[in-house]
Design a protein around this motif. Structure first.
Motif, PDB file in Angstrom:
ATOM      1  N   ALA A 152      55.219  38.605  26.978  1.00 55.70           N
ATOM      2  CA  ALA A 152      55.352  39.438  25.923  1.00 55.70           C
ATOM      3  C   ALA A 152      55.558  40.823  26.265  1.00 55.70           C
ATOM      4  O   ALA A 152      56.142  41.647  25.387  1.00 55.70           O
ATOM      5  N   TRP A 153      54.937  41.427  27.485  1.00 55.08           N
ATOM      6  CA  TRP A 153      54.820  42.698  27.904  1.00 55.08           C
ATOM      7  C   TRP A 153      55.921  43.082  28.776  1.00 55.08           C
ATOM      8  O   TRP A 153      56.188  44.182  29.603  1.00 55.08           O
ATOM      9  N   GLN A 154      56.673  41.996  29.373  1.00 59.17           N
ATOM     10  CA  GLN A 154      57.728  42.258  30.551  1.00 59.17           C
ATOM     11  C   GLN A 154      58.899  43.098  29.902  1.00 59.17           C
ATOM     12  O   GLN A 154      59.156  43.010  28.704  1.00 59.17           O
ATOM     13  N   ARG A 155      59.371  43.881  30.921  1.00 60.69           N
ATOM     14  CA  ARG A 155      60.684  44.511  30.699  1.00 60.69           C
ATOM     15  C   ARG A 155      60.538  45.748  29.844  1.00 60.69           C
ATOM     16  O   ARG A 155      61.315  46.307  29.078  1.00 60.69           O
ATOM     17  N   ARG A 156      59.086  46.274  29.802  1.00 60.31           N
ATOM     18  CA  ARG A 156      58.625  47.462  29.200  1.00 60.31           C
ATOM     19  C   ARG A 156      57.727  48.547  29.978  1.00 60.31           C
ATOM     20  O   ARG A 156      57.234  49.594  29.645  1.00 60.31           O
ATOM     21  N   GLY A 157      58.212  48.382  31.480  1.00 57.96           N
ATOM     22  CA  GLY A 157      57.538  49.341  32.417  1.00 57.96           C
ATOM     23  C   GLY A 157      56.172  48.935  32.846  1.00 57.96           C
ATOM     24  O   GLY A 157      55.714  49.807  33.576  1.00 57.96           O
ATOM     25  N   VAL A 158      55.485  47.924  32.373  1.00 56.85           N
ATOM     26  CA  VAL A 158      54.081  47.719  32.671  1.00 56.85           C
ATOM     27  C   VAL A 158      53.938  47.302  34.031  1.00 56.85           C
ATOM     28  O   VAL A 158      53.131  47.812  34.590  1.00 56.85           O
ATOM     29  N   GLY A 159      54.756  46.562  34.767  1.00 57.46           N
ATOM     30  CA  GLY A 159      54.610  46.171  35.991  1.00 57.46           C
ATOM     31  C   GLY A 159      54.777  47.245  37.053  1.00 57.46           C
ATOM     32  O   GLY A 159      53.899  47.431  37.868  1.00 57.46           O
ATOM     33  N   GLY A 160      55.745  48.150  36.535  1.00 49.64           N
ATOM     34  CA  GLY A 160      55.936  49.609  37.424  1.00 49.64           C
ATOM     35  C   GLY A 160      54.920  50.342  37.575  1.00 49.64           C
ATOM     36  O   GLY A 160      54.322  50.827  38.202  1.00 49.64           O
ATOM     37  N   LEU A 161      54.438  50.613  36.289  1.00 44.74           N
ATOM     38  CA  LEU A 161      52.992  51.225  35.816  1.00 44.74           C
ATOM     39  C   LEU A 161      52.027  50.989  36.807  1.00 44.74           C
ATOM     40  O   LEU A 161      51.379  51.627  37.560  1.00 44.74           O
ATOM     41  N   LEU A 162      51.770  49.427  36.665  1.00 50.48           N
ATOM     42  CA  LEU A 162      50.539  49.152  37.515  1.00 50.48           C
ATOM     43  C   LEU A 162      50.852  49.218  39.059  1.00 50.48           C
ATOM     44  O   LEU A 162      49.997  49.501  39.807  1.00 50.48           O
ATOM     45  N   LEU A 163      51.975  48.979  39.401  1.00 45.85           N
ATOM     46  CA  LEU A 163      52.303  48.888  40.830  1.00 45.85           C
ATOM     47  C   LEU A 163      52.104  50.610  41.167  1.00 45.85           C
ATOM     48  O   LEU A 163      51.563  50.851  42.500  1.00 45.85           O
TER      49      LEU A 163
END
Length: 70
Positions: A32-43
Motif C-alpha cells: 500500500a506504500w509503494q511508489r510513494r518514496g518510502v523505499g528511497g527515504l529508508l535507503l
C-alpha cells in the motif's frame, strides 16, 4: 507504536568482517506504500547511518521479491 502510526517499510544493513567498509542493504515496503518514496527515504537514511559507521555506500542486490507467474 501508537495506534495513529503505521509501519510502511523496513530497511536493514549488514556488514561482513571479510569485506571491511562494505555493507549490503535491503529494503521492504508494504504494498500500500509503494511508489510513494518510502523505499528511497529508508535507503537514504540507511546510507547515512552506514557513512557514520565508516561504510562508503551500501550495496543493494536488486529484486522485486516476486517470481514470474507461469
Amino acid at each position: 507504536m501508537s495506534p495513529s502510526r503505521t509501519r510502511a517499510g523496513l530497511a536493514l544493513g549488514s556488514t561482513a568482517p571479510y569485506r571491511p567498509g562494505v555493507a549490503e542493504a535491503g529494503v521492504l515496503v508494504e504494498d500500500a506504500w509503494q511508489r510513494r518514496g518510502v523505499g528511497g527515504l529508508l535507503l537514504r537514511r540507511l546510507a547515512e547511518r552506514c557513512r557514520r559507521r565508516g561504510v562508503a555506500a551500501p550495496t543493494v542486490p536488486w529484486s522485486t521479491g516476486r517470481s514470474p507467474t507461469r
